[in-house]
Design an enzyme around this catalytic site. Structure first.
Site, PDB file in Angstrom:
ATOM      1  N   TRP A 131       0.877  -1.176   0.000  1.00 45.38           N
ATOM      2  CA  TRP A 131       0.000   0.000   0.000  1.00 45.38           C
ATOM      3  C   TRP A 131       0.911   1.223   0.000  1.00 45.38           C
ATOM      4  O   TRP A 131       1.814   1.334   0.830  1.00 45.38           O
ATOM      5  CB  TRP A 131      -0.859  -0.041   1.267  1.00 45.38           C
ATOM      6  N   ASP A 213      -0.581  -4.418   9.739  1.00 44.71           N
ATOM      7  CA  ASP A 213      -1.569  -3.515   9.170  1.00 44.71           C
ATOM      8  C   ASP A 213      -2.800  -4.369   8.868  1.00 44.71           C
ATOM      9  O   ASP A 213      -2.748  -5.267   8.029  1.00 44.71           O
ATOM     10  CB  ASP A 213      -1.005  -2.889   7.885  1.00 44.71           C
ATOM     11  N   LYS A 257     -13.018  -0.737   5.166  1.00 44.57           N
ATOM     12  CA  LYS A 257     -13.482  -1.702   4.161  1.00 44.57           C
ATOM     13  C   LYS A 257     -14.493  -2.664   4.752  1.00 44.57           C
ATOM     14  O   LYS A 257     -15.507  -2.957   4.127  1.00 44.57           O
ATOM     15  CB  LYS A 257     -12.306  -2.493   3.596  1.00 44.57           C
TER      16      LYS A 257
END
Ligand code: PLP
Length: 410
Positions: A131, A213, A257
């Protein structure tokens, strides 16, 4: 020519956000966006989860007071339980410092600032690719950045040997390693459990500090417990099953999300401290950082998450919502792969189906991606990363035949 104020150069716009603006301005009726990391339903529209709709209806929240600096205590406890599960949360008991954050980005940022100041690692190891914001966030801390190989393009799988040998050669005690817990962005390939065990052995032996993460819990398999497996496994092994002096680990958690709460900015940090140490100082430092940056995290999104996770019926609905999202993504992977094969597109496309989560590393070159955009109005990142959420039964055929054509031309 006018000079820049304070001599500041103009930094390039974030690739994804720049492309999204281009897509929005494109008037073509068949345009397709495979850019954004945000779920879309079968009509290509944003989707408010039924559990979220119901929570909002129940909330009738006209409370606009500040939350505390560490956020809502009820939310933080539920976020902790979601990450570690009830058994491990009880075991961790007083070895954890958790606060609410401004989403997953805020959590990653606070973790980076906190660790740079207090753990003082000699370097931070970041997956290549990852990311994009991992680079941006850590570059601001001054901690030297090192990439570790994550992806092997030939086999389209995790480059475990590359990852282990780089960390073996270069990492030293207290160095930070960023690991994505599941549904790796951008590749869509995760480590298997036996591969995670090898990484864990190295981390333990070399006394490295792991930052998980966790931005897609429940989004990968549809089951939040399965998707948190690696975090729980590392925590058990590093904190409870070993005698080594592990420096601890932490989790940067996002609710964007898995609850579809992108714009509400809901997140948390969980800092697991070694058993012989108290987390109180760390907690107070996290609060000081939060106070200086934004003072109090946003209330509304956290209230929605809290309402869902605290209620058995709503939590069951949320789990059904996760299955709705993850199975639609899996179905779209299957359809695209099938269409590419049926159209005799050169190459092996099975990776599109076997990858997991929101993204697929398609293997398309930057030139092919540019062709898809200019000729077919299909937008994806130059790396070949496609957000599978942008596909639906109405456009998969078009996307497949466009891919076939760019393969023939480039
Ligand atoms: N981490 C990863 C791997 C991501 O893909 C994202 C978003 O795309 C985030 C963190 C941060 O998400 P947010 O700040 O929207 O919660």
């Amino acid at each position: 020519m006018c000079e820049q104020y304070l001599d500041l150069p103009i930094t390039p716009v974030d690739t994804a956000f720049g492309l999204m603006a281009e897509y929005d301005a494109d008037p073509h009726p068949s345009k397709v966006s495979l850019i954004a990391g945000a779920y879309r339903d079968e009509n290509g529209s944003p989707w408010v989860l039924p559990s979220v709709q119901e929570a909002k209806a129940r909330l009738k929240d006209d409370n606009h007071e500040y939350l505390g600096i560490a956020g809502s205590p009820a939310f933080v406890n539920l976020a902790l339980l979601l990450t570690f599960g009830s058994k491990l949360t009880t075991k961790l008991n007083k070895n954890i410092a958790s606060i609410q954050t401004v989403s997953g980005t805020g959590a990653n940022h606070m973790v980076a600032v906190f660790l740079a100041r207090h753990l003082r690692p000699a370097r931070v190891f970041i997956p290549e690719p990852t990311w994009i914001n991992h680079q941006t966030i850590w570059a601001q801390t001054g901690v030297p950045l090192e990439d570790y190989p994550y992806y092997e393009p030939q086999s389209r799988s995790v480059d475990l040997d590359g990852m282990l040998s780089l960390l073996e050669d270069k990492a030293e005690a207290n160095d930070v390693v960023i690991l994505q817990a599941c549904a790796h962005n951008p590749t869509g390939v995760d480590l298997s459990r036996s591969q995670w065990a090898q990484v864990m052995e190295l981390v333990l032996r070399k006394k490295l500090y792991v930052v998980f993460d966790s931005a897609y819990q429940g989004f990968a398999t549809g089951d939040p417990d399965t998707d948190a497996w690696v975090i729980r496994y590392f925590t058990e092994e590093l904190l409870f099953d070993s005698d080594s002096e592990c420096p601890g680990l932490c989790v940067a958690q996002s609710f964007s999300k898995n609850f579809g709460l992108y714009g509400e900015r809901v997140g948390a940090i969980h800092l697991v401290v070694p058993r012989h140490l108290s987390p109180q100082g760390a907690l107070s430092e996290l609060k000081t950082l939060a106070r200086a940056e934004y003072s109090n995290p946003p209330r509304f999104g956290a209230r929605i998450v809290e309402t869902i996770l605290a209620n058995d019926e709503l939590k069951r609905q949320w789990k059904r919502d996760l299955v709705t999202m993850s199975s639609r993504i899996k179905a779209m992977r299957r359809i695209l792969c099938k269409q590419l094969e049926e159209q005799n597109t050169p190459g092996d496309w099975s990776h599109i189906e076997s990858q997991i989560g929101m993204f697929s590393y398609t293997g398309l070159s930057a030139m092919m991606v540019a062709r898809l955009r200019t000729q077919f109005h299909i937008y994806l990142l130059p790396s070949g990363r496609a957000s599978i959420c942008g596909l639906n039964v109405g456009n998969a055929d078009y996307v497949a035949s466009a891919i076939k054509q760019v393969f023939g031309e480039v």
